[in-house]
Design a protein around this motif. Structure first.
Motif, mmCIF file in Angstrom:
data_model
loop_
_atom_site.group_PDB
_atom_site.id
_atom_site.type_symbol
_atom_site.label_atom_id
_atom_site.label_comp_id
_atom_site.label_asym_id
_atom_site.label_seq_id
_atom_site.Cartn_x
_atom_site.Cartn_y
_atom_site.Cartn_z
ATOM 1 N N GLU A 34 4.926 7.646 3.142
ATOM 2 C CA GLU A 34 3.554 7.588 2.650
ATOM 3 C C GLU A 34 2.564 7.523 3.807
ATOM 4 O OE1 GLU A 34 0.914 8.326 0.066
ATOM 5 O OE2 GLU A 34 3.039 8.229 -0.457
ATOM 6 N N ALA A 35 2.915 6.820 4.856
ATOM 7 C CA ALA A 35 2.044 6.766 6.036
ATOM 8 C C ALA A 35 1.843 8.158 6.617
ATOM 9 C CB ALA A 35 2.643 5.828 7.088
ATOM 10 N N VAL A 88 -5.062 2.671 9.888
ATOM 11 C CA VAL A 88 -4.462 1.907 8.796
ATOM 12 C C VAL A 88 -2.976 1.652 9.033
ATOM 13 C CG1 VAL A 88 -3.915 1.930 6.326
ATOM 14 C CG2 VAL A 88 -6.140 2.745 7.115
ATOM 15 N N ILE A 89 -2.555 0.440 8.690
ATOM 16 C CA ILE A 89 -1.135 0.093 8.680
ATOM 17 C C ILE A 89 -0.713 -0.033 7.226
ATOM 18 C CG2 ILE A 89 0.626 -1.558 9.406
ATOM 19 C CD1 ILE A 89 -1.315 -2.472 11.613
ATOM 20 N N VAL A 90 0.134 0.890 6.789
ATOM 21 C CA VAL A 90 0.638 0.885 5.417
ATOM 22 C C VAL A 90 1.816 -0.071 5.337
ATOM 23 C CG1 VAL A 90 1.629 2.306 3.574
ATOM 24 C CG2 VAL A 90 -0.126 3.265 5.078
ATOM 25 N N SER A 112 0.794 -1.235 0.000
ATOM 26 C CA SER A 112 0.000 0.000 0.000
ATOM 27 C C SER A 112 0.823 1.279 0.000
ATOM 28 C CB SER A 112 -0.956 0.012 1.194
ATOM 29 O OG SER A 112 -0.264 -0.244 2.402
ATOM 30 N N SER A 113 2.113 1.175 -0.279
ATOM 31 C CA SER A 113 2.937 2.378 -0.315
ATOM 32 C C SER A 113 2.792 3.133 -1.630
ATOM 33 C CB SER A 113 4.408 2.026 -0.078
ATOM 34 O OG SER A 113 4.895 1.178 -1.103
ATOM 35 N N GLU A 147 0.018 3.829 10.510
ATOM 36 C CA GLU A 147 1.292 3.216 10.891
ATOM 37 C C GLU A 147 2.027 2.741 9.642
ATOM 38 O OE1 GLU A 147 1.775 3.592 13.987
ATOM 39 O OE2 GLU A 147 -0.269 3.779 14.755
ATOM 40 N N ALA A 148 3.306 2.412 9.808
ATOM 41 C CA ALA A 148 4.121 1.913 8.699
ATOM 42 C C ALA A 148 4.791 0.614 9.107
ATOM 43 C CB ALA A 148 5.181 2.936 8.310
#
Length: 256
Positions: free
Chosen positions: A50-51, A37-39, A18-19, A63-64
């Protein structure tokens, strides 16, 4: 009542791959509706960047995380660490994917292996690592990302079609096993969207014309047109919907 049915505010969602691209649009869509959301991506620095961008745009918690979804052991370890840190996700979106094009008789073994690993095995690895915790809790939403190629073939992408067909059937199998734990597993299969992965296609005038003519809506899809279906499948509104493959394709798979 309707607002409650479709409300995903505060729900924890992991979106693989999802990045950037389609996965990024899905992560943004969930975040815009208040999900935590966790990217995910391979390059941790770009994922973190991006997060931060998504968090600033939506005001939601983002989050990342980075791990190799094609590595079963690394995936298991990363998911366990994720659960320890953030808790059990309410939503898993299996989006990570890859495309390699070549005529079937010229398709390399390495490209075949890469597609199987990224498009199909990764979905199995991440889901297998995460759904036991969902099962123990007694709830969860898993959304796998297929394609119009889950149903239709086209020249130069036979292996890709095989992986996306596998995604659709794996979705049904997962639904059969997990429904008893109140986990709904469904698939979203996008039609033709102008992603970075298919830049060569939409920049080709003849292919662009073919897509517009072949699609009853007479155009390519817009990323935000996937969000409504995703939110529906992530919400309580779809509590008795499982094992389905929803085509968001402007009608392409409905006509000859």
């Amino acid at each position: 009542m309707t607002k409650t049915l479709f409300d995903i505010n505060g729900r924890l969602a992991l979106v693989t791959g999802s990045s950037r691209g389609l996965g990024n649009a899905l992560a943004r869509g969930l975040s815009s509706q208040g999900a935590h959301v966790i990217v995910h991506g391979r390059d941790l620095e770009s994922v973190k960047e991006e997060a931060l961008n998504i968090a600033q745009e939506t005001g939601a918690n983002v989050e990342a995380i980075s791990f190799d979804v094609t590595d079963a052991r690394a995936t298991q370890q990363a998911v366990e660490a994720l659960i320890d840190q953030f808790g059990v996700p309410d939503i898993l979106v299996n989006n990570a994917g890859l495309q390699r094009r070549a005529p079937f008789n010229e398709y390399s073994t390495s490209d075949w292996d890469a597609l199987i690993a990224t498009n199909l095995s990764s979905l199995f690895y991440v889901s297998r690592a995460l759904t036991p915790a969902m099962s123990e809790r007694g709830s969860g939403k898993v959304i796998n990302i297929g394609s119009v190629q889950s149903k239709l073939a086209r020249e130069t992408i036979a292996p890709y079609s095989a992986t996306k067909g596998g995604v659709a059937l794996l979705t049904q199998g997962m639904a059969a096993d997990l429904a008893r734990f109140n986990i709904q597993v469904n698939c979203i299969s996008p039609g033709y969207f102008k992603t970075k992965m298919n830049t060569a296609l939409w920049q080709n005038p003849s292919f662009n014309q073919w897509v517009e003519k072949r699609t009853p809506a007479q155009r390519w899809g817009h990323f935000d047109e996937l969000v409504g279906t995703l939110v529906y499948l992530c919400s309580d509104a779809s509590s008795f919907v499982s094992g389905q493959n929803i085509f968001v394709d402007g009608g392409m798979t409905s006509v000859v």
